[in-house]
Structure formats: structure tokens, C-alpha cells
Write a protein that holds these residues in place. Structure first.
Motif, PDB file in Angstrom:
ATOM      1  N   ALA A  53       0.843  -1.208   0.000  1.00 44.07           N
ATOM      2  CA  ALA A  53       0.000   0.000   0.000  1.00 44.07           C
ATOM      3  C   ALA A  53       0.875   1.254   0.000  1.00 44.07           C
ATOM      4  O   ALA A  53       0.593   2.224  -0.725  1.00 44.07           O
ATOM      5  CB  ALA A  53      -0.933  -0.006   1.204  1.00 44.07           C
ATOM      6  N   ALA A  54       1.933   1.238   0.805  1.00 43.37           N
ATOM      7  CA  ALA A  54       2.836   2.391   0.869  1.00 43.37           C
ATOM      8  C   ALA A  54       3.496   2.644  -0.484  1.00 43.37           C
ATOM      9  O   ALA A  54       3.573   3.793  -0.946  1.00 43.37           O
ATOM     10  CB  ALA A  54       3.898   2.159   1.945  1.00 43.37           C
ATOM     11  N   LEU A  55       3.957   1.584  -1.137  1.00 46.46           N
ATOM     12  CA  LEU A  55       4.639   1.749  -2.428  1.00 46.46           C
ATOM     13  C   LEU A  55       3.681   2.173  -3.528  1.00 46.46           C
ATOM     14  O   LEU A  55       4.039   3.001  -4.380  1.00 46.46           O
ATOM     15  CB  LEU A  55       5.357   0.454  -2.814  1.00 46.46           C
ATOM     16  N   GLU A  56       2.482   1.643  -3.527  1.00 48.67           N
ATOM     17  CA  GLU A  56       1.506   2.070  -4.535  1.00 48.67           C
ATOM     18  C   GLU A  56       1.169   3.550  -4.366  1.00 48.67           C
ATOM     19  O   GLU A  56       1.046   4.287  -5.345  1.00 48.67           O
ATOM     20  CB  GLU A  56       0.260   1.186  -4.456  1.00 48.67           C
ATOM     21  N   HIS A  57       1.057   3.984  -3.126  1.00 50.00           N
ATOM     22  CA  HIS A  57       0.800   5.398  -2.851  1.00 50.00           C
ATOM     23  C   HIS A  57       1.980   6.250  -3.315  1.00 50.00           C
ATOM     24  O   HIS A  57       1.798   7.296  -3.953  1.00 50.00           O
ATOM     25  CB  HIS A  57       0.550   5.596  -1.354  1.00 50.00           C
ATOM     26  N   ARG A  58       3.173   5.796  -3.021  1.00 47.11           N
ATOM     27  CA  ARG A  58       4.376   6.540  -3.421  1.00 47.11           C
ATOM     28  C   ARG A  58       4.465   6.641  -4.937  1.00 47.11           C
ATOM     29  O   ARG A  58       4.836   7.685  -5.480  1.00 47.11           O
ATOM     30  CB  ARG A  58       5.620   5.875  -2.861  1.00 47.11           C
ATOM     31  N   HIS A  59       4.146   5.551  -5.624  1.00 44.59           N
ATOM     32  CA  HIS A  59       4.176   5.542  -7.089  1.00 44.59           C
ATOM     33  C   HIS A  59       3.285   6.655  -7.647  1.00 44.59           C
ATOM     34  O   HIS A  59       3.720   7.433  -8.506  1.00 44.59           O
ATOM     35  CB  HIS A  59       3.724   4.175  -7.606  1.00 44.59           C
ATOM     36  N   GLN A  60       2.070   6.748  -7.154  1.00 42.61           N
ATOM     37  CA  GLN A  60       1.140   7.771  -7.651  1.00 42.61           C
ATOM     38  C   GLN A  60       1.641   9.171  -7.340  1.00 42.61           C
ATOM     39  O   GLN A  60       1.587  10.058  -8.188  1.00 42.61           O
ATOM     40  CB  GLN A  60      -0.263   7.554  -7.056  1.00 42.61           C
ATOM     41  N   ARG A  61       2.148   9.383  -6.139  1.00 41.87           N
ATOM     42  CA  ARG A  61       2.677  10.711  -5.778  1.00 41.87           C
ATOM     43  C   ARG A  61       3.864  11.081  -6.656  1.00 41.87           C
ATOM     44  O   ARG A  61       3.984  12.213  -7.104  1.00 41.87           O
ATOM     45  CB  ARG A  61       3.101  10.747  -4.304  1.00 41.87           C
ATOM     46  N   TYR A  62       4.733  10.114  -6.905  1.00 40.95           N
ATOM     47  CA  TYR A  62       5.925  10.366  -7.721  1.00 40.95           C
ATOM     48  C   TYR A  62       5.521  10.757  -9.138  1.00 40.95           C
ATOM     49  O   TYR A  62       6.046  11.728  -9.693  1.00 40.95           O
ATOM     50  CB  TYR A  62       6.811   9.114  -7.724  1.00 40.95           C
ATOM     51  N   LEU A  63       4.591  10.011  -9.725  1.00 40.15           N
ATOM     52  CA  LEU A  63       4.163  10.327 -11.086  1.00 40.15           C
ATOM     53  C   LEU A  63       3.558  11.719 -11.158  1.00 40.15           C
ATOM     54  O   LEU A  63       3.843  12.475 -12.094  1.00 40.15           O
ATOM     55  CB  LEU A  63       3.166   9.289 -11.595  1.00 40.15           C
ATOM     56  N   GLU A  64       2.741  12.076 -10.183  1.00 35.09           N
ATOM     57  CA  GLU A  64       2.136  13.411 -10.169  1.00 35.09           C
ATOM     58  C   GLU A  64       3.199  14.495 -10.029  1.00 35.09           C
ATOM     59  O   GLU A  64       3.163  15.505 -10.726  1.00 35.09           O
ATOM     60  CB  GLU A  64       1.121  13.516  -9.028  1.00 35.09           C
ATOM     61  N   LYS A  65       4.148  14.280  -9.121  1.00 33.60           N
ATOM     62  CA  LYS A  65       5.179  15.288  -8.850  1.00 33.60           C
ATOM     63  C   LYS A  65       6.133  15.457 -10.038  1.00 33.60           C
ATOM     64  O   LYS A  65       6.480  16.572 -10.402  1.00 33.60           O
ATOM     65  CB  LYS A  65       5.967  14.873  -7.600  1.00 33.60           C
ATOM     66  N   VAL A  66       6.539  14.356 -10.659  1.00 30.66           N
ATOM     67  CA  VAL A  66       7.556  14.417 -11.707  1.00 30.66           C
ATOM     68  C   VAL A  66       6.963  14.698 -13.083  1.00 30.66           C
ATOM     69  O   VAL A  66       7.572  15.419 -13.874  1.00 30.66           O
ATOM     70  CB  VAL A  66       8.391  13.114 -11.720  1.00 30.66           C
ATOM     71  N   PHE A  67       5.777  14.181 -13.365  1.00 26.65           N
ATOM     72  CA  PHE A  67       5.253  14.270 -14.727  1.00 26.65           C
ATOM     73  C   PHE A  67       4.025  15.169 -14.880  1.00 26.65           C
ATOM     74  O   PHE A  67       3.576  15.389 -16.000  1.00 26.65           O
ATOM     75  CB  PHE A  67       4.933  12.862 -15.261  1.00 26.65           C
ATOM     76  N   GLY A  68       3.504  15.723 -13.803  1.00 23.63           N
ATOM     77  CA  GLY A  68       2.348  16.591 -13.900  1.00 23.63           C
ATOM     78  C   GLY A  68       2.691  17.945 -14.503  1.00 23.63           C
ATOM     79  O   GLY A  68       3.707  18.533 -14.159  1.00 23.63           O
ATOM     80  N   ASP A  69       1.871  18.417 -15.431  1.00 19.64           N
ATOM     81  CA  ASP A  69       2.027  19.758 -16.024  1.00 19.64           C
ATOM     82  C   ASP A  69       3.418  20.030 -16.589  1.00 19.64           C
ATOM     83  O   ASP A  69       4.022  21.064 -16.293  1.00 19.64           O
ATOM     84  CB  ASP A  69       1.702  20.845 -15.003  1.00 19.64           C
ATOM     85  N   LEU A  70       3.915  19.117 -17.393  1.00 16.90           N
ATOM     86  CA  LEU A  70       5.227  19.320 -18.023  1.00 16.90           C
ATOM     87  C   LEU A  70       5.113  20.241 -19.227  1.00 16.90           C
ATOM     88  O   LEU A  70       4.056  20.318 -19.859  1.00 16.90           O
ATOM     89  CB  LEU A  70       5.796  17.981 -18.499  1.00 16.90           C
ATOM     90  N   PRO A  71       6.207  20.910 -19.591  1.00  9.68           N
ATOM     91  CA  PRO A  71       6.213  21.687 -20.836  1.00  9.68           C
ATOM     92  C   PRO A  71       6.105  20.743 -22.040  1.00  9.68           C
ATOM     93  O   PRO A  71       6.176  19.530 -21.902  1.00  9.68           O
ATOM     94  CB  PRO A  71       7.566  22.399 -20.825  1.00  9.68           C
ATOM     95  N   GLU A  72       5.961  21.312 -23.216  1.00 13.17           N
ATOM     96  CA  GLU A  72       5.900  20.526 -24.455  1.00 13.17           C
ATOM     97  C   GLU A  72       7.016  19.497 -24.497  1.00 13.17           C
ATOM     98  O   GLU A  72       8.073  19.703 -23.914  1.00 13.17           O
ATOM     99  CB  GLU A  72       6.022  21.449 -25.669  1.00 13.17           C
ATOM    100  N   ALA A  73       6.785  18.417 -25.225  1.00 15.21           N
ATOM    101  CA  ALA A  73       7.765  17.336 -25.327  1.00 15.21           C
ATOM    102  C   ALA A  73       9.100  17.846 -25.862  1.00 15.21           C
ATOM    103  O   ALA A  73       9.147  18.775 -26.658  1.00 15.21           O
ATOM    104  CB  ALA A  73       7.234  16.223 -26.225  1.00 15.21           C
ATOM    105  N   GLY A  74      10.174  17.236 -25.421  1.00 13.79           N
ATOM    106  CA  GLY A  74      11.505  17.574 -25.910  1.00 13.79           C
ATOM    107  C   GLY A  74      12.484  17.830 -24.796  1.00 13.79           C
ATOM    108  O   GLY A  74      12.277  17.406 -23.652  1.00 13.79           O
ATOM    109  N   ASP A  75      13.559  18.544 -25.133  1.00 17.54           N
ATOM    110  CA  ASP A  75      14.625  18.809 -24.162  1.00 17.54           C
ATOM    111  C   ASP A  75      14.119  19.549 -22.933  1.00 17.54           C
ATOM    112  O   ASP A  75      14.547  19.258 -21.816  1.00 17.54           O
ATOM    113  CB  ASP A  75      15.746  19.623 -24.810  1.00 17.54           C
TER     114      ASP A  75
END
Length: 181
Positions: A53-75
Motif C-alpha cells: 500500500a505504501a509503495l503504490e501510494h508513493r508511485h502515484q505521488r511520484y508520477l504526479e510530482k515528476v510528470f504533472g504539467d510538463l512543458p511541451e515534449a523535448g529537451d
């Protein structure tokens, strides 16, 4: 996920991240989750379920923190991902990856190994898509793993190195087995 389940998972994640997987007693985990022992066992009936449960929760938080609202694809997107991973490491994971630590604590647990593989695979796929480097997931996983392992030792220098490596990756031709696909 219900509010109670989320609160429990968040508390368990914090406890395991701060104290490791062996040290916290069930009482410590109950206190971290902020629920009664009965409620904890209702949502996570074993220590293994608590870890999952802890790891599944961490996975979701990590994805939101790292990949949420990114600029356009590329460098720019990859640079932002690397910066966000550095920020995550500074606030959430100064001792390294919690998924790797969980597998190290229970190396025979096939479900933990699968969670690790799923987490790392999804992160690499999202980074490749965001960075416009589809087909380069393995190379990006090496860069991302290198970043998370070297950040505690080198901080911003590790981020700068990850940026240089992704630029070199973008300029390198695909290997024949990947370019034929």
C-alpha cells in the motif's frame, strides 16, 4: 482510493521512508497511519500489504510530482523531469529509492519485484514520451536510475550530467534492432 485508505497509505509510506522496512513495529505503523489497529488491519491485513500500500501510494505521488504539467515534449520536458527528480530526492528520498529498498528488504517477494518493475517501467515510458525519445526507454531508465543514485552524492551536478546524457542520447542514432521496429 477512499480517504481512509489514502491516509493509511500515506502514513505507511512516511514511516517506511523514514525508518526503513524492518524497524517500525506494527504499533509504529498504526501511529503513522493515524488509525486504530483494527482499521489498519482492515485496509492492510499484513505487513506485506502495508508495504505494498505504501509503495503504490508513493508511485502515484511520484508520477504526479515528476510528470504533472510538463512543458511541451523535448529537451525542456526532460530538463524539467530531471529538476523535479532532484527536488523529489531532496525532500522525499534522500536515502535512495524506496522501491529498491523494499526489494532489498524482501528479495524473494515477487509482488514487490513486480511493483519495482512496473514503477521503473512506467517512469521510463513517461520520460521517453515527454522527451520525444520513444524507443529509448532503456537508455532513459539508465539515466534516471543514475540520477537517483548519484543525487545524494552530487546534487545539482547529477542533474547537469543527466541533461548532458539526454542531449547525447537525442543525437545518437537508434541501434539497428530499435530503428527497424
Amino acid at each position: 482510493m477512499s480517504d481512509t485508505r489514502t491516509r493509511i497509505a500515506a502514513g505507511l509510506e512516511r514511516a517506511f521512508a523514514e525508518h526503513g522496512f524492518a524497524a517500525p513495529s506494527v504499533g509504529d505503523l498504526r501511529d503513522a497511519a493515524g488509525v486504530s489497529l483494527r482499521t489498519l488491519y482492515k485496509y492492510a491485513p499484513s505487513r506485506e500489504e502495508m508495504v505494498h500500500a505504501a509503495l503504490e501510494h508513493r508511485h502515484q505521488r511520484y508520477l504526479e510530482k515528476v510528470f504533472g504539467d510538463l512543458p511541451e515534449a523535448g529537451d525542456d520536458a526532460l530538463a524539467e523531469i530531471f529538476d523535479r527528480i532532484g527536488a523529489w530526492m531532496g525532500t522525499e528520498s534522500a536515502r535512495g529509492c524506496l522501491f529498491h529498498a523494499a526489494v532489498a528488504a524482501a528479495p524473494q517477494d515477487k509482488r514487490l519485484i513486480a511493483l519495482l518493475q512496473e514503477h521503473k517501467g512506467e517512469v521510463a515510458q513517461l520520460a521517453a514520451k515527454s522527451g520525444g525519445l520513444e524507443g529509448r526507454e532503456v537508455e532513459l531508465m539508465l539515466i534516471l536510475e543514475g540520477l537517483t543514485q548519484t543525487w545524494p552524492l552530487h546534487g545539482s551536478h547529477a542533474i547537469a550530467s543527466a541533461n548532458r546524457m539526454s542531449t547525447a542520447l537525442r543525437q545518437a542514432p537508434l541501434p539497428p534492432t530499435l530503428s527497424a521496429a
